[in-house]
Design a protein around this motif. Structure first.
Motif, PDB file in Angstrom:
ATOM      1  N   GLU A  43      95.273 -56.173 114.648  1.00  0.00           N
ATOM      2  CA  GLU A  43      96.033 -55.080 115.220  1.00  0.00           C
ATOM      3  C   GLU A  43      95.291 -54.490 116.399  1.00  0.00           C
ATOM      4  O   GLU A  43      94.095 -54.194 116.344  1.00  0.00           O
ATOM      5  N   CYS A  44      96.039 -54.323 117.481  1.00  0.00           N
ATOM      6  CA  CYS A  44      95.494 -53.689 118.678  1.00  0.00           C
ATOM      7  C   CYS A  44      95.450 -52.175 118.459  1.00  0.00           C
ATOM      8  O   CYS A  44      96.157 -51.643 117.589  1.00  0.00           O
ATOM      9  N   VAL A  45      94.627 -51.505 119.243  1.00  0.00           N
ATOM     10  CA  VAL A  45      94.545 -50.049 119.097  1.00  0.00           C
ATOM     11  C   VAL A  45      95.896 -49.383 119.375  1.00  0.00           C
ATOM     12  O   VAL A  45      96.160 -48.279 118.922  1.00  0.00           O
ATOM     13  N   CYS A  46      96.760 -50.091 120.133  1.00  0.00           N
ATOM     14  CA  CYS A  46      98.061 -49.496 120.473  1.00  0.00           C
ATOM     15  C   CYS A  46      99.094 -49.716 119.377  1.00  0.00           C
ATOM     16  O   CYS A  46     100.187 -49.172 119.426  1.00  0.00           O
ATOM     17  N   GLY A  47      98.729 -50.534 118.386  1.00  0.00           N
ATOM     18  CA  GLY A  47      99.661 -50.771 117.295  1.00  0.00           C
ATOM     19  C   GLY A  47     100.299 -52.143 117.318  1.00  0.00           C
ATOM     20  O   GLY A  47     100.944 -52.550 116.353  1.00  0.00           O
ATOM     21  N   TYR A  48     100.110 -52.877 118.409  1.00  0.00           N
ATOM     22  CA  TYR A  48     100.643 -54.228 118.473  1.00  0.00           C
ATOM     23  C   TYR A  48      99.868 -55.099 117.494  1.00  0.00           C
ATOM     24  O   TYR A  48      98.648 -55.004 117.383  1.00  0.00           O
ATOM     25  N   VAL A  49     100.579 -55.952 116.763  1.00  0.00           N
ATOM     26  CA  VAL A  49      99.916 -56.805 115.772  1.00  0.00           C
ATOM     27  C   VAL A  49     100.031 -58.265 116.199  1.00  0.00           C
ATOM     28  O   VAL A  49     101.139 -58.761 116.436  1.00  0.00           O
ATOM     29  N   TYR A  50      98.883 -58.912 116.306  1.00  0.00           N
ATOM     30  CA  TYR A  50      98.874 -60.349 116.544  1.00  0.00           C
ATOM     31  C   TYR A  50      98.840 -61.044 115.196  1.00  0.00           C
ATOM     32  O   TYR A  50      97.919 -60.854 114.407  1.00  0.00           O
ATOM     33  N   ASP A  51      99.871 -61.847 114.913  1.00  0.00           N
ATOM     34  CA  ASP A  51      99.975 -62.580 113.661  1.00  0.00           C
ATOM     35  C   ASP A  51      99.681 -64.046 113.949  1.00  0.00           C
ATOM     36  O   ASP A  51     100.388 -64.678 114.728  1.00  0.00           O
ATOM     37  N   GLU A  52      98.626 -64.564 113.303  1.00  0.00           N
ATOM     38  CA  GLU A  52      98.229 -65.951 113.579  1.00  0.00           C
ATOM     39  C   GLU A  52      99.362 -66.933 113.309  1.00  0.00           C
ATOM     40  O   GLU A  52      99.481 -67.941 114.001  1.00  0.00           O
ATOM     41  N   SER A  53     100.172 -66.664 112.298  1.00  0.00           N
ATOM     42  CA  SER A  53     101.243 -67.602 111.976  1.00  0.00           C
ATOM     43  C   SER A  53     102.343 -67.573 113.034  1.00  0.00           C
ATOM     44  O   SER A  53     103.103 -68.513 113.166  1.00  0.00           O
ATOM     45  N   GLU A  54     102.422 -66.497 113.784  1.00  0.00           N
ATOM     46  CA  GLU A  54     103.457 -66.391 114.814  1.00  0.00           C
ATOM     47  C   GLU A  54     102.906 -66.624 116.212  1.00  0.00           C
ATOM     48  O   GLU A  54     103.635 -66.991 117.131  1.00  0.00           O
ATOM     49  N   GLY A  55     101.622 -66.380 116.375  1.00  0.00           N
ATOM     50  CA  GLY A  55     101.029 -66.527 117.695  1.00  0.00           C
ATOM     51  C   GLY A  55     101.637 -65.536 118.666  1.00  0.00           C
ATOM     52  O   GLY A  55     102.117 -64.479 118.272  1.00  0.00           O
ATOM     53  N   ASP A  56     101.593 -65.897 119.944  1.00  0.00           N
ATOM     54  CA  ASP A  56     102.187 -65.057 120.972  1.00  0.00           C
ATOM     55  C   ASP A  56     102.754 -65.987 122.040  1.00  0.00           C
ATOM     56  O   ASP A  56     102.177 -66.131 123.123  1.00  0.00           O
ATOM     57  N   PRO A  57     103.868 -66.649 121.686  1.00  0.00           N
ATOM     58  CA  PRO A  57     104.435 -67.680 122.571  1.00  0.00           C
ATOM     59  C   PRO A  57     104.718 -67.173 123.985  1.00  0.00           C
ATOM     60  O   PRO A  57     104.591 -67.937 124.946  1.00  0.00           O
ATOM     61  N   GLY A  80      97.714 -54.197 127.387  1.00  0.00           N
ATOM     62  CA  GLY A  80      96.864 -54.883 128.358  1.00  0.00           C
ATOM     63  C   GLY A  80      95.392 -54.868 128.041  1.00  0.00           C
ATOM     64  O   GLY A  80      94.576 -55.323 128.848  1.00  0.00           O
ATOM     65  N   LEU A  81      95.011 -54.363 126.874  1.00  0.00           N
ATOM     66  CA  LEU A  81      93.593 -54.376 126.497  1.00  0.00           C
ATOM     67  C   LEU A  81      93.218 -55.772 125.997  1.00  0.00           C
ATOM     68  O   LEU A  81      94.054 -56.537 125.529  1.00  0.00           O
ATOM     69  N   GLY A  82      91.931 -56.070 126.081  1.00  0.00           N
ATOM     70  CA  GLY A  82      91.452 -57.394 125.675  1.00  0.00           C
ATOM     71  C   GLY A  82      91.296 -57.538 124.170  1.00  0.00           C
ATOM     72  O   GLY A  82      91.632 -56.629 123.401  1.00  0.00           O
ATOM     73  N   LYS A  83      90.740 -58.684 123.766  1.00  0.00           N
ATOM     74  CA  LYS A  83      90.591 -58.978 122.331  1.00  0.00           C
ATOM     75  C   LYS A  83      89.711 -57.952 121.614  1.00  0.00           C
ATOM     76  O   LYS A  83      89.827 -57.760 120.408  1.00  0.00           O
ATOM     77  N   ASP A  84      88.810 -57.327 122.381  1.00  0.00           N
ATOM     78  CA  ASP A  84      87.911 -56.336 121.771  1.00  0.00           C
ATOM     79  C   ASP A  84      88.675 -55.171 121.141  1.00  0.00           C
ATOM     80  O   ASP A  84      88.181 -54.496 120.247  1.00  0.00           O
ATOM     81  N   ALA A  85      89.864 -54.941 121.688  1.00  0.00           N
ATOM     82  CA  ALA A  85      90.636 -53.794 121.206  1.00  0.00           C
ATOM     83  C   ALA A  85      91.318 -54.082 119.862  1.00  0.00           C
ATOM     84  O   ALA A  85      91.855 -53.181 119.238  1.00  0.00           O
ATOM     85  N   PHE A  86      91.250 -55.370 119.451  1.00  0.00           N
ATOM     86  CA  PHE A  86      91.921 -55.750 118.193  1.00  0.00           C
ATOM     87  C   PHE A  86      90.954 -55.686 117.025  1.00  0.00           C
ATOM     88  O   PHE A  86      89.760 -55.964 117.168  1.00  0.00           O
ATOM     89  N   SER A  87      91.491 -55.334 115.879  1.00  0.00           N
ATOM     90  CA  SER A  87      90.692 -55.400 114.660  1.00  0.00           C
ATOM     91  C   SER A  87      91.554 -55.966 113.549  1.00  0.00           C
ATOM     92  O   SER A  87      92.788 -55.922 113.633  1.00  0.00           O
ATOM     93  N   GLU A  88      90.931 -56.493 112.506  1.00  0.00           N
ATOM     94  CA  GLU A  88      91.669 -57.085 111.412  1.00  0.00           C
ATOM     95  C   GLU A  88      92.646 -56.093 110.801  1.00  0.00           C
ATOM     96  O   GLU A  88      92.283 -54.965 110.526  1.00  0.00           O
ATOM     97  N   ALA A  89      93.853 -56.539 110.633  1.00  0.00           N
ATOM     98  CA  ALA A  89      94.878 -55.640 110.085  1.00  0.00           C
ATOM     99  C   ALA A  89      95.028 -55.881 108.594  1.00  0.00           C
ATOM    100  O   ALA A  89      94.831 -56.979 108.129  1.00  0.00           O
TER     101      ALA A  89
END
Ligand SMILES: [Zn+2]
Length: 89
Positions: A43-57, A80-89
């Motif tokens: 999960e990004c600090v903004c609330g966007y969630v990257y799901d490995e099973s869905e990726g980001d096509p 627009g923040l980088g990977k650093d802004a994400f943490s395990e959800a």
């Protein structure tokens, strides 16, 4: 005698169908559990969630791409923040 035979044959078939159905359900549960176990979400600090099973096509990340395989220059599609802004959800 003949009828008895046919009757037991049908019983066996019925039982086999039930077992297949049961196995199917168990398998489905295992697959679901596996997906939860092996697919991580970040999960990004903004609330966007990257799901490995869905990726980001939309950003060239194919579904099933592990977070560690996401390019380091990947940025959150929302803020627009980088990977650093994400943490395990
Ligand atoms: Zn973000």
């Amino acid at each position: 005698m003949c009828i008895m035979k046919r009757e037991s044959g049908r019983m066996k078939l019925h039982r086999r169908e039930e077992r297949t159905d049961y196995l199917h359900k168990v398998l489905q549960r295992v697959v679901l559990k596996g997906r939860r176990l092996f697919s991580m979400k970040y999960e990004c600090v903004c609330g966007y969630v990257y799901d490995e099973s869905e990726g980001d096509p939309d950003n060239g990340i194919a579904p099933g791409t592990k977070w560690e395989n996401v390019p380091d220059d990947y940025v959150c599609p929302v803020c627009g923040l980088g990977k650093d802004a994400f943490s395990e959800a």
